[in-house]
Design a protein around this motif. Structure first.
Motif, PDB file in Angstrom:
ATOM      1  N   SER A 146       0.826  -1.208   0.000  1.00 28.21           N
ATOM      2  CA  SER A 146       0.000   0.000   0.000  1.00 28.21           C
ATOM      3  C   SER A 146       0.860   1.257   0.000  1.00 28.21           C
ATOM      4  O   SER A 146       0.559   2.234  -0.693  1.00 28.21           O
ATOM      5  N   LEU A 147       1.965   1.259   0.768  1.00 28.73           N
ATOM      6  CA  LEU A 147       2.856   2.423   0.792  1.00 28.73           C
ATOM      7  C   LEU A 147       3.531   2.647  -0.555  1.00 28.73           C
ATOM      8  O   LEU A 147       3.747   3.796  -0.970  1.00 28.73           O
ATOM      9  N   LEU A 148       3.877   1.582  -1.245  1.00 26.65           N
ATOM     10  CA  LEU A 148       4.469   1.717  -2.588  1.00 26.65           C
ATOM     11  C   LEU A 148       3.501   2.409  -3.543  1.00 26.65           C
ATOM     12  O   LEU A 148       3.884   3.314  -4.306  1.00 26.65           O
ATOM     13  N   HIS A 149       2.235   2.001  -3.536  1.00 27.97           N
ATOM     14  CA  HIS A 149       1.243   2.623  -4.419  1.00 27.97           C
ATOM     15  C   HIS A 149       1.065   4.096  -4.080  1.00 27.97           C
ATOM     16  O   HIS A 149       0.968   4.953  -4.986  1.00 27.97           O
ATOM     17  N   ARG A 150       1.024   4.427  -2.791  1.00 27.36           N
ATOM     18  CA  ARG A 150       0.849   5.822  -2.410  1.00 27.36           C
ATOM     19  C   ARG A 150       2.066   6.649  -2.814  1.00 27.36           C
ATOM     20  O   ARG A 150       1.938   7.811  -3.246  1.00 27.36           O
ATOM     21  N   SER A 151       3.276   6.094  -2.669  1.00 27.01           N
ATOM     22  CA  SER A 151       4.500   6.808  -3.050  1.00 27.01           C
ATOM     23  C   SER A 151       4.497   7.158  -4.528  1.00 27.01           C
ATOM     24  O   SER A 151       4.852   8.274  -4.921  1.00 27.01           O
ATOM     25  N   ARG A 152       4.077   6.211  -5.359  1.00 21.85           N
ATOM     26  CA  ARG A 152       4.045   6.490  -6.810  1.00 21.85           C
ATOM     27  C   ARG A 152       2.962   7.506  -7.148  1.00 21.85           C
ATOM     28  O   ARG A 152       3.159   8.357  -8.028  1.00 21.85           O
ATOM     29  N   ARG A 153       1.824   7.412  -6.438  1.00 20.25           N
ATOM     30  CA  ARG A 153       0.730   8.340  -6.742  1.00 20.25           C
ATOM     31  C   ARG A 153       1.072   9.756  -6.318  1.00 20.25           C
ATOM     32  O   ARG A 153       0.745  10.718  -7.013  1.00 20.25           O
ATOM     33  N   GLN A 154       1.753   9.930  -5.167  1.00 20.71           N
ATOM     34  CA  GLN A 154       2.087  11.252  -4.658  1.00 20.71           C
ATOM     35  C   GLN A 154       3.472  11.733  -5.084  1.00 20.71           C
ATOM     36  O   GLN A 154       3.863  12.839  -4.713  1.00 20.71           O
ATOM     37  N   ARG A 155       4.192  10.882  -5.801  1.00 19.18           N
ATOM     38  CA  ARG A 155       5.541  11.232  -6.313  1.00 19.18           C
ATOM     39  C   ARG A 155       6.481  11.596  -5.163  1.00 19.18           C
ATOM     40  O   ARG A 155       7.216  12.587  -5.192  1.00 19.18           O
ATOM     41  N   ARG A 156       6.492  10.746  -4.125  1.00 22.58           N
ATOM     42  CA  ARG A 156       7.379  10.971  -2.990  1.00 22.58           C
ATOM     43  C   ARG A 156       8.196   9.707  -2.751  1.00 22.58           C
ATOM     44  O   ARG A 156       7.690   8.596  -2.930  1.00 22.58           O
ATOM     45  N   PRO A 157       9.470   9.845  -2.296  1.00 24.71           N
ATOM     46  CA  PRO A 157      10.330   8.672  -2.145  1.00 24.71           C
ATOM     47  C   PRO A 157      10.008   7.888  -0.866  1.00 24.71           C
ATOM     48  O   PRO A 157       9.351   8.383   0.046  1.00 24.71           O
ATOM     49  N   LEU A 158      10.503   6.671  -0.833  1.00 19.40           N
ATOM     50  CA  LEU A 158      10.441   5.811   0.342  1.00 19.40           C
ATOM     51  C   LEU A 158      11.836   5.301   0.644  1.00 19.40           C
ATOM     52  O   LEU A 158      12.655   5.114  -0.266  1.00 19.40           O
ATOM     53  N   VAL A 159      12.088   5.041   1.926  1.00 21.25           N
ATOM     54  CA  VAL A 159      13.345   4.405   2.316  1.00 21.25           C
ATOM     55  C   VAL A 159      13.005   3.082   3.008  1.00 21.25           C
ATOM     56  O   VAL A 159      12.190   3.045   3.929  1.00 21.25           O
ATOM     57  N   LEU A 160      13.658   2.014   2.502  1.00 21.01           N
ATOM     58  CA  LEU A 160      13.483   0.692   3.082  1.00 21.01           C
ATOM     59  C   LEU A 160      14.738   0.358   3.882  1.00 21.01           C
ATOM     60  O   LEU A 160      15.853   0.507   3.385  1.00 21.01           O
ATOM     61  N   MET A 161      14.541  -0.115   5.114  1.00 22.08           N
ATOM     62  CA  MET A 161      15.659  -0.332   6.019  1.00 22.08           C
ATOM     63  C   MET A 161      15.607  -1.765   6.550  1.00 22.08           C
ATOM     64  O   MET A 161      14.573  -2.208   7.052  1.00 22.08           O
ATOM     65  N   MET A 162      16.725  -2.513   6.414  1.00 22.38           N
ATOM     66  CA  MET A 162      16.855  -3.860   6.979  1.00 22.38           C
ATOM     67  C   MET A 162      17.828  -3.780   8.149  1.00 22.38           C
ATOM     68  O   MET A 162      18.942  -3.265   8.013  1.00 22.38           O
ATOM     69  N   ILE A 163      17.405  -4.289   9.327  1.00 22.81           N
ATOM     70  CA  ILE A 163      18.199  -4.183  10.558  1.00 22.81           C
ATOM     71  C   ILE A 163      18.437  -5.594  11.078  1.00 22.81           C
ATOM     72  O   ILE A 163      17.488  -6.362  11.281  1.00 22.81           O
TER      73      ILE A 163
END
Length: 624
Positions: free
Chosen positions: A474-491
């Motif tokens: 869901s966050l991926l779809h919203r990021s593309r629709r609003q043209r804003r980046p996402l950061v994915l973090m593996m810990i």
């Protein structure tokens, strides 16, 4: 000398005796002139009078044998046997024989030569009305529920008669009432226009009352059809049965339901009372759960139901004068016993019993006042006459609220059962399955809580891997629709296997929970989606963060972990983490798996370069 002295006292005594006789004669004449005027005062009907209660102008005579006819009643009136109504009250309770009532009227309103006499009590068996004019001509009318409804002068729920009153002429009206019901004779005289207004207002009030009953009926009918709870069925039964009681008492049953059946009009009162009491007792048993809370009281309730069943069957054969007083008196016992059951249930911790007791208290008060009128224990006024309608309306509204409260209590109880079932599922699964099926309709809120629980990791309290994938999509779809980046973090917590091997798995679990709490403390302010990915590995998504911002947050998290060892039972255990960071640009056509793979590559790079560091994928630099 002696003769003269003896003659004077004799003449004096004779004069005194004559004077006393004269005074006595004058007093008797005065009393004879006043007494009939008080007992038989004439009602003057002028233009200011449109509706007149006749009690102050009414004289009555009780004929215990019931054999007196009009001529005998007129002779009794002339002989002074008719007396004013005691205290102006027109209710005599259950009495044998017949009652005669006399009213003398003089019409001074030439515009209204015809008036309507209404006996405002619907259950009298037989009324004979004689109108005697000054010339001795008498007219006769009959009414009451022993005759078909069509015999009434006007189609109205109370017996009524047209009275012709020629202007200026004194008319004597004799009303003979014989009934097995309570002897209540509230007579009122109306002009046609005043009666029209009365009927309109009365129908409005009755319509409002039965409208409340109908609304409660259909509302609880829907609930019963939805929930299949037997308490709602018996509540509906009680509404219908008591509505039938009031239809009978106020004459609407005879007017609309059985206008051609005097037998039903005569027997409907005890029959409807018995039906209402059966419904009340069974509803109380179901609502209060007497079978579980008080077995002795449950048996008494069953005995009362059996009594009213037998009385209802017997009422079809017994005379009205026997069946109705028994049924009316039994109502007090029945309602009082329901109050006792409510008190016991309330003492045993059943909270809905409070509303239940309040409802029955209002009903008991209203019914008690109505029955007290029938037994001539209270005067007839608005609050006593209509107390049963007011009390029953309050009772049914409060019972409906009590049913809702009971439903809410049951739902809360079922939620508690579900929580216990989750904690002790291995031991109680078979026992609880049946209860959960029965309570399925009432577990909407509990179902939502269970769904939230299924999305959490049991050890750390964070979201689990399955929920993370759905939310990340869901966050991926919203990021593309609003043209804003996402950061994915593996810990990944460094060398966590060594902590388990050295200190044991219990200490390891403790460290894992502590680390999860610290990670959440750092990342949640950034609106991160955080989850335990598996083992000692966590994954997080930071909306509206580019690679630099994500790397700074990751470095802050790494430093917090390094600087703050995990407090254990015996010692502080240092915990470090390797963190891989990957930016997902809005224009990038990446799926969940591909994005996770890039972040995993960054994490692998951090491990390869010595652990306890932050690395980004796609940049050959450390996060500052």
């Amino acid at each position: 000398m002696n003769t003269t002295q003896s003659a004077v006292p004799v003449r004096s005594r004779r004069s005194a005796a004559a004077f006393r006789l004269l005074c006595l004669a004058l007093l008797c004449a005065l009393f004879a002139a006043i007494a009939p005027a008080r007992a038989h005062s004439v009602l003057d009907l002028d233009r200011s009078r449109r509706a007149v209660e006749l009690a102050p102008y009414t004289a009555y005579y009780h004929d215990p044998g019931g054999r007196l006819e009009l001529d005998g009643a007129r002779r009794s009136m002339l002989d002074g046997r008719f007396q004013p109504l005691p205290g102006g009250r027109n209710s005599f309770g259950f009495q044998p024989g017949a009652f005669w009532f006399h009213i003398a009227m003089r019409n001074r309103n030439a515009e209204v030569p015809r008036w309507l006499l209404v006996q405002e009590f619907a259950l009298s068996d037989r009324l004979d009305v004689y109108t005697v004019r000054a010339d001795g001509v008498a007219t006769y009318q009959a009414g009451g529920d022993s005759l078909p409804f069509a015999a009434r002068a006007i189609r109205y729920r109370h017996p009524n008669f047209w009275i012709d009153l020629p202007p200026g002429e004194t008319v004597d009206v004799f009303v003979r009432v014989r009934s097995q019901s309570s002897m209540q004779v509230p007579l009122t005289l109306y002009t046609p226009s005043a009666f029209t207004e009365l009927a309109r207002d009365a129908q409005l009030g009755i319509g409002l009352y039965y409208g409340i009953l109908a609304a409660l009926f259909f509302y609880n009918l829907v609930l019963w059809l939805s929930l299949r709870d037997s308490s709602y069925f018996w509540y509906l039964f009680h509404i219908c049965a008591f509505g039938l009681v009031l239809l009978t008492l106020n004459g609407l049953g005879f007017e609309y339901l059985w206008p051609h059946s005097p037998w039903l009009a005569d027997h409907s009162v005890p029959l409807s009372i018995c039906l209402a009491q059966i419904g009340m007792q069974q509803f109380a048993r179901e609502f209060l759960g007497l079978r579980q809370r008080w077995r002795g009281g449950d048996y008494v309730g069953l005995a009362m139901i059996a009594f009213f069943v037998v009385l209802g069957l017997a009422a079809t054969r017994l005379p009205y004068r026997i069946a109705t007083p028994i049924a009316s008196a039994a109502v007090f016992v029945s309602i009082a016993w329901i109050a006792v059951e409510s008190l016991v249930a309330m003492r045993r911790g059943y909270k809905p019993a409070r509303l239940f007791l309040l409802a029955w208290s209002a009903f008991l008060l209203g019914t008690g006042m109505f029955a007290a009128i029938a037994f001539d224990l209270l005067p007839k006024m608005f609050i006593t006459e209509y107390g049963v309608q007011i009390g029953s309306a309050l009772e049914m509204l409060l019972l409906s609220v009590a049913l809702g409260y009971r439903y809410s209590s049951l739902r809360s109880e079922n939620e508690r059962i579900v929580r216990e079932a989750r904690d002790q599922l291995e031991h109680k699964v078979e026992l609880r399955t049946l209860e959960l099926r029965q309570a399925l309709v009432q577990l909407e809120d509990a179902h939502e809580r269970l769904r939230e629980t299924s999305q959490r990791d049991a050890l750390t309290g964070l979201h689990n891997r399955s929920h993370f994938r759905e939310a990340f999509e869901s966050l991926l779809h919203r990021s593309r629709r609003q043209r804003r980046p996402l950061v994915l973090m593996m810990i990944d917590l460094d060398h966590f296997k060594q902590i388990n091997d050295r200190y044991g798995h219990l200490i390891g679990d403790e460290c894992l929970r502590w680390a999860a709490g610290l990670i959440a403390q750092v990342l949640i302010p950034h609106h991160a989606l955080l989850a335990r990915f598996g083992g000692e590995e966590f994954v997080a998504v930071l909306p509206d963060h580019d690679l630099d911002a994500g790397a700074r947050v990751a470095e802050e998290l790494r430093q917090r972990l390094t600087a703050q060892p995990c407090p254990s039972r015996s010692r502080d255990i240092p915990v470090t983490a390797s963190i891989g960071v990957h930016e997902i640009a809005p224009e990038a056509d990446l799926g969940v798996e591909a994005a996770l793979q890039f972040a995993d590559q960054a994490l692998y790079l951090a491990k390869a370069e010595g652990r306890d560091c932050v690395r980004v994928w796609g940049e050959e630099r450390l996060a500052s």
